[in-house]
Design a protein around this motif. Structure first.
Motif, PDB file in Angstrom:
ATOM      1  N   PRO A 129      53.114  27.404  48.899  1.00  0.00           N
ATOM      2  CA  PRO A 129      52.392  26.219  49.053  1.00  0.00           C
ATOM      3  C   PRO A 129      51.182  25.986  50.093  1.00  0.00           C
ATOM      4  N   PRO A 130      50.068  25.387  49.979  1.00  0.00           N
ATOM      5  CA  PRO A 130      49.040  25.260  50.954  1.00  0.00           C
ATOM      6  C   PRO A 130      49.753  24.844  52.433  1.00  0.00           C
ATOM      7  N   LEU A 131      49.202  25.865  53.322  1.00  0.00           N
ATOM      8  CA  LEU A 131      49.750  25.441  54.730  1.00  0.00           C
ATOM      9  C   LEU A 131      48.860  24.336  55.471  1.00  0.00           C
ATOM     10  N   PRO A 132      49.505  23.691  56.299  1.00  0.00           N
ATOM     11  CA  PRO A 132      48.773  22.567  57.155  1.00  0.00           C
ATOM     12  C   PRO A 132      47.680  23.482  58.157  1.00  0.00           C
ATOM     13  N   PRO A 133      46.676  22.873  58.546  1.00  0.00           N
ATOM     14  CA  PRO A 133      45.857  23.263  59.369  1.00  0.00           C
ATOM     15  C   PRO A 133      46.398  23.853  60.732  1.00  0.00           C
ATOM     16  N   GLY A 134      45.979  25.232  61.078  1.00  0.00           N
ATOM     17  CA  GLY A 134      46.709  25.889  62.222  1.00  0.00           C
ATOM     18  C   GLY A 134      46.712  27.421  61.839  1.00  0.00           C
ATOM     19  N   ILE A 135      47.585  28.161  62.826  1.00  0.00           N
ATOM     20  CA  ILE A 135      47.563  29.336  62.466  1.00  0.00           C
ATOM     21  C   ILE A 135      49.310  29.759  62.568  1.00  0.00           C
ATOM     22  N   HIS A 136      49.705  30.349  61.245  1.00  0.00           N
ATOM     23  CA  HIS A 136      50.908  30.209  60.821  1.00  0.00           C
ATOM     24  C   HIS A 136      51.691  31.666  60.671  1.00  0.00           C
ATOM     25  N   PRO A 137      52.812  31.931  61.236  1.00  0.00           N
ATOM     26  CA  PRO A 137      53.306  33.230  60.960  1.00  0.00           C
ATOM     27  C   PRO A 137      53.555  33.550  59.454  1.00  0.00           C
ATOM     28  N   ALA A 138      53.220  34.974  59.006  1.00  0.00           N
ATOM     29  CA  ALA A 138      53.308  35.203  57.695  1.00  0.00           C
ATOM     30  C   ALA A 138      54.140  36.420  57.436  1.00  0.00           C
ATOM     31  N   ARG A 139      54.817  36.786  56.369  1.00  0.00           N
ATOM     32  CA  ARG A 139      55.651  37.868  56.136  1.00  0.00           C
ATOM     33  C   ARG A 139      55.052  38.791  54.963  1.00  0.00           C
ATOM     34  N   GLU A 140      54.118  38.211  54.256  1.00  0.00           N
ATOM     35  CA  GLU A 140      53.590  39.049  52.991  1.00  0.00           C
ATOM     36  C   GLU A 140      51.998  38.529  52.969  1.00  0.00           C
ATOM     37  N   ASP A 141      51.333  39.548  52.541  1.00  0.00           N
ATOM     38  CA  ASP A 141      49.817  39.423  51.821  1.00  0.00           C
ATOM     39  C   ASP A 141      49.432  40.741  51.679  1.00  0.00           C
TER      40      ASP A 141
END
Length: 245
Positions: A129-141
């Protein structure tokens, strides 16, 4: 933070399209000469790729376009380390940039910790789902049309993927191996222009799993049963998984 645009010499239309966007957004950049994987001599291709590890990691042969793409990004990483840059932004020439990309770039530049192996993607190709504004940890892409990275991340990626064992944009692989910290800058301000420009990897259509015949899918699954554990063992990730247990 310095911004680099990766572009093949023959792709003048891509360069012009990217230049219009970056100029309109008020961003200065340096063009980085891309490497054409199809033009590499056979000996250079053999040195650049570990075909055995590639087969184990990906379950298919390597495409020349993947080699050129990965080597182009790695050339920037090496230059970054040689010249002592703390962080850079890398943009591919088929990128589409949103109007608020400069603001996102400034936020990421201020947020980055140059002592940590960080990669921040300005795109988001996941189904989350879309993330809120900011810089968010990710596991995949996947995909590497626009991202920022620190010098420790560049060094880690070079150690892990030279000679090449997988495409340069398989970010989740490096996260699972504990080599980089991956993030998404939300909202996404970059995407890949898949309508204006043809792909440099036309072979990708023929190796798409969903396009394979039933026999082809069975063969691929059998290969993964063999290759995946070998890849884990070679890369050291199997030992890391066993230690966690």
């Amino acid at each position: 933070m310095r911004l680099f645009l990766i572009n093949l010499a023959r792709d003048r239309d891509r360069l012009a399209a990217a230049d219009r966007q970056l100029t309109r957004l008020g961003l200065s950049y340096e063009r980085a000469e891309a490497i054409d994987g199809r033009a590499l001599p056979p000996a250079a291709l053999r040195r650049a790729v570990s075909r055995w590890r590639w087969w184990c990691a990906n379950g298919r042969p390597v495409m020349p376009g993947e080699v050129g793409c990965a080597l182009s990004h790695q050339a920037l990483y090496r230059r970054m380390l040689a010249e002592g840059w703390r962080a850079i932004c890398v943009v591919e020439d088929d990128v589409l940039l949103a109007p608020d990309f400069p603001a996102a770039l400034r936020r990421v530049e201020a947020w980055l910790d140059p002592t940590q192996p960080q990669v921040v993607l300005f795109s988001n190709h996941t189904s989350a789902p879309p993330l809120p504004p900011g810089i968010h940890p990710a596991r995949e892409d996947m995909y590497a049309e626009c991202y920022a990275l620190t010098a420790p991340a560049a060094a880690a990626l070079l150690r892990a993927n030279a000679p090449l064992a997988t495409p340069c944009d398989h970010w989740g692989r490096w996260v699972r191996a504990g080599l980089i910290h991956l993030y998404h800058a939300a909202p996404a301000t970059a995407s890949q222009d898949t309508t204006s420009f043809p792909t440099h990897m036309p072979e990708s259509a023929s190796i798409n799993y969903h396009a394979l015949s039933p026999l082809g899918k069975l063969s691929f699954k059998c290969q993964r049963l063999i290759g995946w554990p070998i890849d884990l063992l070679i890369s050291g990730r199997l030992r890391a998984l066993l230690r966690r247990r």
